[in-house]
Design a protein around this motif. Structure first.
Motif, PDB file in Angstrom:
ATOM      1  N   ASP A  39       0.820  -1.214   0.000  1.00 32.92           N
ATOM      2  CA  ASP A  39       0.000   0.000   0.000  1.00 32.92           C
ATOM      3  C   ASP A  39       0.853   1.263   0.000  1.00 32.92           C
ATOM      4  O   ASP A  39       0.364   2.348   0.258  1.00 32.92           O
ATOM      5  CB  ASP A  39      -0.996  -0.011   1.166  1.00 32.92           C
ATOM      6  CG  ASP A  39      -0.343  -0.343   2.499  1.00 32.92           C
ATOM      7  OD1 ASP A  39       0.869  -0.601   2.535  1.00 32.92           O
ATOM      8  OD2 ASP A  39      -1.052  -0.341   3.514  1.00 32.92           O
ATOM      9  N   LYS A  40       2.127   1.160  -0.287  1.00 33.59           N
ATOM     10  CA  LYS A  40       3.035   2.300  -0.494  1.00 33.59           C
ATOM     11  C   LYS A  40       3.065   3.269   0.687  1.00 33.59           C
ATOM     12  O   LYS A  40       3.032   4.477   0.518  1.00 33.59           O
ATOM     13  CB  LYS A  40       2.670   3.043  -1.766  1.00 33.59           C
ATOM     14  CG  LYS A  40       2.608   2.184  -3.002  1.00 33.59           C
ATOM     15  CD  LYS A  40       3.970   1.955  -3.568  1.00 33.59           C
ATOM     16  CE  LYS A  40       3.868   1.332  -4.937  1.00 33.59           C
ATOM     17  NZ  LYS A  40       4.344   0.027  -5.065  1.00 33.59           N
ATOM     18  N   ILE A  41       3.136   2.750   1.904  1.00 37.44           N
ATOM     19  CA  ILE A  41       3.239   3.611   3.085  1.00 37.44           C
ATOM     20  C   ILE A  41       4.620   4.241   3.101  1.00 37.44           C
ATOM     21  O   ILE A  41       5.631   3.551   2.975  1.00 37.44           O
ATOM     22  CB  ILE A  41       2.989   2.805   4.373  1.00 37.44           C
ATOM     23  CG1 ILE A  41       1.551   2.297   4.394  1.00 37.44           C
ATOM     24  CG2 ILE A  41       3.278   3.644   5.613  1.00 37.44           C
ATOM     25  CD1 ILE A  41       1.240   1.347   5.527  1.00 37.44           C
ATOM     26  N   ASP A  42       4.683   5.561   3.245  1.00 39.44           N
ATOM     27  CA  ASP A  42       5.956   6.273   3.253  1.00 39.44           C
ATOM     28  C   ASP A  42       6.572   6.341   4.651  1.00 39.44           C
ATOM     29  O   ASP A  42       7.780   6.300   4.796  1.00 39.44           O
ATOM     30  CB  ASP A  42       5.766   7.708   2.749  1.00 39.44           C
ATOM     31  CG  ASP A  42       5.266   7.743   1.321  1.00 39.44           C
ATOM     32  OD1 ASP A  42       5.689   6.885   0.523  1.00 39.44           O
ATOM     33  OD2 ASP A  42       4.456   8.617   1.001  1.00 39.44           O
ATOM     34  N   GLU A  43       5.718   6.508   5.645  1.00 37.43           N
ATOM     35  CA  GLU A  43       6.206   6.715   7.002  1.00 37.43           C
ATOM     36  C   GLU A  43       5.343   5.956   7.990  1.00 37.43           C
ATOM     37  O   GLU A  43       4.133   5.905   7.869  1.00 37.43           O
ATOM     38  CB  GLU A  43       6.174   8.201   7.343  1.00 37.43           C
ATOM     39  CG  GLU A  43       6.744   8.530   8.705  1.00 37.43           C
ATOM     40  CD  GLU A  43       6.772  10.021   8.960  1.00 37.43           C
ATOM     41  OE1 GLU A  43       5.952  10.505   9.746  1.00 37.43           O
ATOM     42  OE2 GLU A  43       7.606  10.699   8.332  1.00 37.43           O
ATOM     43  N   TRP A  44       5.983   5.369   8.979  1.00 37.53           N
ATOM     44  CA  TRP A  44       5.307   4.678  10.067  1.00 37.53           C
ATOM     45  C   TRP A  44       5.624   5.461  11.321  1.00 37.53           C
ATOM     46  O   TRP A  44       6.775   5.549  11.734  1.00 37.53           O
ATOM     47  CB  TRP A  44       5.812   3.257  10.147  1.00 37.53           C
ATOM     48  CG  TRP A  44       5.268   2.399  11.236  1.00 37.53           C
ATOM     49  CD1 TRP A  44       4.104   2.568  11.921  1.00 37.53           C
ATOM     50  CD2 TRP A  44       5.878   1.229  11.768  1.00 37.53           C
ATOM     51  NE1 TRP A  44       3.953   1.572  12.838  1.00 37.53           N
ATOM     52  CE2 TRP A  44       5.032   0.729  12.764  1.00 37.53           C
ATOM     53  CE3 TRP A  44       7.058   0.553  11.494  1.00 37.53           C
ATOM     54  CZ2 TRP A  44       5.339  -0.417  13.488  1.00 37.53           C
ATOM     55  CZ3 TRP A  44       7.354  -0.578  12.213  1.00 37.53           C
ATOM     56  CH2 TRP A  44       6.495  -1.054  13.198  1.00 37.53           C
ATOM     57  N   SER A  45       4.626   6.086  11.914  1.00 32.44           N
ATOM     58  CA  SER A  45       4.808   6.895  13.112  1.00 32.44           C
ATOM     59  C   SER A  45       4.427   6.086  14.340  1.00 32.44           C
ATOM     60  O   SER A  45       3.364   5.473  14.379  1.00 32.44           O
ATOM     61  CB  SER A  45       3.934   8.150  13.066  1.00 32.44           C
ATOM     62  OG  SER A  45       4.266   8.937  11.952  1.00 32.44           O
ATOM     63  N   PHE A  46       5.307   6.093  15.319  1.00 35.22           N
ATOM     64  CA  PHE A  46       5.047   5.408  16.577  1.00 35.22           C
ATOM     65  C   PHE A  46       5.248   6.412  17.698  1.00 35.22           C
ATOM     66  O   PHE A  46       6.341   6.951  17.866  1.00 35.22           O
ATOM     67  CB  PHE A  46       5.991   4.223  16.758  1.00 35.22           C
ATOM     68  CG  PHE A  46       5.827   3.548  18.094  1.00 35.22           C
ATOM     69  CD1 PHE A  46       4.802   2.649  18.308  1.00 35.22           C
ATOM     70  CD2 PHE A  46       6.689   3.836  19.136  1.00 35.22           C
ATOM     71  CE1 PHE A  46       4.635   2.040  19.542  1.00 35.22           C
ATOM     72  CE2 PHE A  46       6.541   3.225  20.370  1.00 35.22           C
ATOM     73  CZ  PHE A  46       5.510   2.330  20.576  1.00 35.22           C
ATOM     74  N   ILE A  47       4.181   6.700  18.417  1.00 39.77           N
ATOM     75  CA  ILE A  47       4.247   7.614  19.556  1.00 39.77           C
ATOM     76  C   ILE A  47       3.838   6.819  20.777  1.00 39.77           C
ATOM     77  O   ILE A  47       2.678   6.449  20.931  1.00 39.77           O
ATOM     78  CB  ILE A  47       3.328   8.834  19.365  1.00 39.77           C
ATOM     79  CG1 ILE A  47       3.707   9.570  18.081  1.00 39.77           C
ATOM     80  CG2 ILE A  47       3.413   9.747  20.579  1.00 39.77           C
ATOM     81  CD1 ILE A  47       2.760  10.664  17.683  1.00 39.77           C
ATOM     82  N   SER A  48       4.813   6.538  21.616  1.00 43.82           N
ATOM     83  CA  SER A  48       4.500   5.791  22.831  1.00 43.82           C
ATOM     84  C   SER A  48       3.925   6.743  23.873  1.00 43.82           C
ATOM     85  O   SER A  48       4.391   7.869  24.023  1.00 43.82           O
ATOM     86  CB  SER A  48       5.754   5.092  23.375  1.00 43.82           C
ATOM     87  OG  SER A  48       6.760   6.041  23.656  1.00 43.82           O
ATOM     88  N   ILE A  49       2.902   6.290  24.512  1.00 42.85           N
ATOM     89  CA  ILE A  49       2.318   7.025  25.630  1.00 42.85           C
ATOM     90  C   ILE A  49       2.436   6.102  26.827  1.00 42.85           C
ATOM     91  O   ILE A  49       1.751   5.083  26.903  1.00 42.85           O
ATOM     92  CB  ILE A  49       0.852   7.410  25.357  1.00 42.85           C
ATOM     93  CG1 ILE A  49       0.777   8.276  24.102  1.00 42.85           C
ATOM     94  CG2 ILE A  49       0.264   8.116  26.572  1.00 42.85           C
ATOM     95  CD1 ILE A  49      -0.628   8.584  23.650  1.00 42.85           C
ATOM     96  N   ILE A  50       3.352   6.446  27.714  1.00 40.19           N
ATOM     97  CA  ILE A  50       3.631   5.593  28.862  1.00 40.19           C
ATOM     98  C   ILE A  50       3.316   6.387  30.126  1.00 40.19           C
ATOM     99  O   ILE A  50       3.920   7.418  30.395  1.00 40.19           O
ATOM    100  CB  ILE A  50       5.092   5.119  28.861  1.00 40.19           C
ATOM    101  CG1 ILE A  50       5.372   4.360  27.565  1.00 40.19           C
ATOM    102  CG2 ILE A  50       5.366   4.247  30.076  1.00 40.19           C
ATOM    103  CD1 ILE A  50       6.802   3.921  27.400  1.00 40.19           C
ATOM    104  N   LEU A  51       2.341   5.870  30.846  1.00 40.82           N
ATOM    105  CA  LEU A  51       1.875   6.540  32.047  1.00 40.82           C
ATOM    106  C   LEU A  51       2.098   5.650  33.259  1.00 40.82           C
ATOM    107  O   LEU A  51       2.105   4.431  33.150  1.00 40.82           O
ATOM    108  CB  LEU A  51       0.386   6.855  31.917  1.00 40.82           C
ATOM    109  CG  LEU A  51      -0.027   7.668  30.691  1.00 40.82           C
ATOM    110  CD1 LEU A  51      -1.532   7.742  30.601  1.00 40.82           C
ATOM    111  CD2 LEU A  51       0.577   9.052  30.752  1.00 40.82           C
ATOM    112  N   SER A  52       2.239   6.284  34.398  1.00 44.06           N
ATOM    113  CA  SER A  52       2.323   5.505  35.626  1.00 44.06           C
ATOM    114  C   SER A  52       0.937   4.940  35.937  1.00 44.06           C
ATOM    115  O   SER A  52      -0.062   5.314  35.330  1.00 44.06           O
ATOM    116  CB  SER A  52       2.848   6.367  36.774  1.00 44.06           C
ATOM    117  OG  SER A  52       1.958   7.432  37.023  1.00 44.06           O
ATOM    118  N   GLU A  53       0.870   4.042  36.880  1.00 45.06           N
ATOM    119  CA  GLU A  53      -0.394   3.358  37.226  1.00 45.06           C
ATOM    120  C   GLU A  53      -1.531   4.328  37.563  1.00 45.06           C
ATOM    121  O   GLU A  53      -2.693   4.020  37.326  1.00 45.06           O
ATOM    122  CB  GLU A  53      -0.159   2.414  38.404  1.00 45.06           C
ATOM    123  CG  GLU A  53       0.675   1.198  38.050  1.00 45.06           C
ATOM    124  CD  GLU A  53      -0.016   0.282  37.064  1.00 45.06           C
ATOM    125  OE1 GLU A  53      -1.241   0.098  37.138  1.00 45.06           O
ATOM    126  OE2 GLU A  53       0.694  -0.254  36.188  1.00 45.06           O
TER     127      GLU A  53
END
Length: 73
Positions: A39-53
């Protein structure tokens, strides 16, 4: 294709995510640079959201894909 990584990390969690992300991103980009996707994806963005409990119950996991920009968010 290229991976772009960023993060929103609770200060209580510490710096481990940032250190790991900086090690992983260039390795994955080296591998992805040799691939082509149907599908010709140019960019894969990964934004981690890490929160405490204390925040976990109010934030579900979210994944999105933009068909117009050919970017997976």
């Amino acid at each position: 294709m290229k991976l772009w990584m960023s993060g929103e990390v609770d200060a209580d969690v510490g710096d481990g995510e940032h250190v790991a992300r900086n090690l992983i991103e260039p390795i994955v980009n080296n591998i992805l640079g040799q691939l082509s996707t149907p599908d010709k994806i140019d960019e894969w963005s990964f934004i981690s959201i890490i929160l405490s409990e204390k925040f976990m119950s109010g934030f579900p996991e979210i994944a999105k894909k933009s068909k117009n920009k050919k970017i997976r968010i």
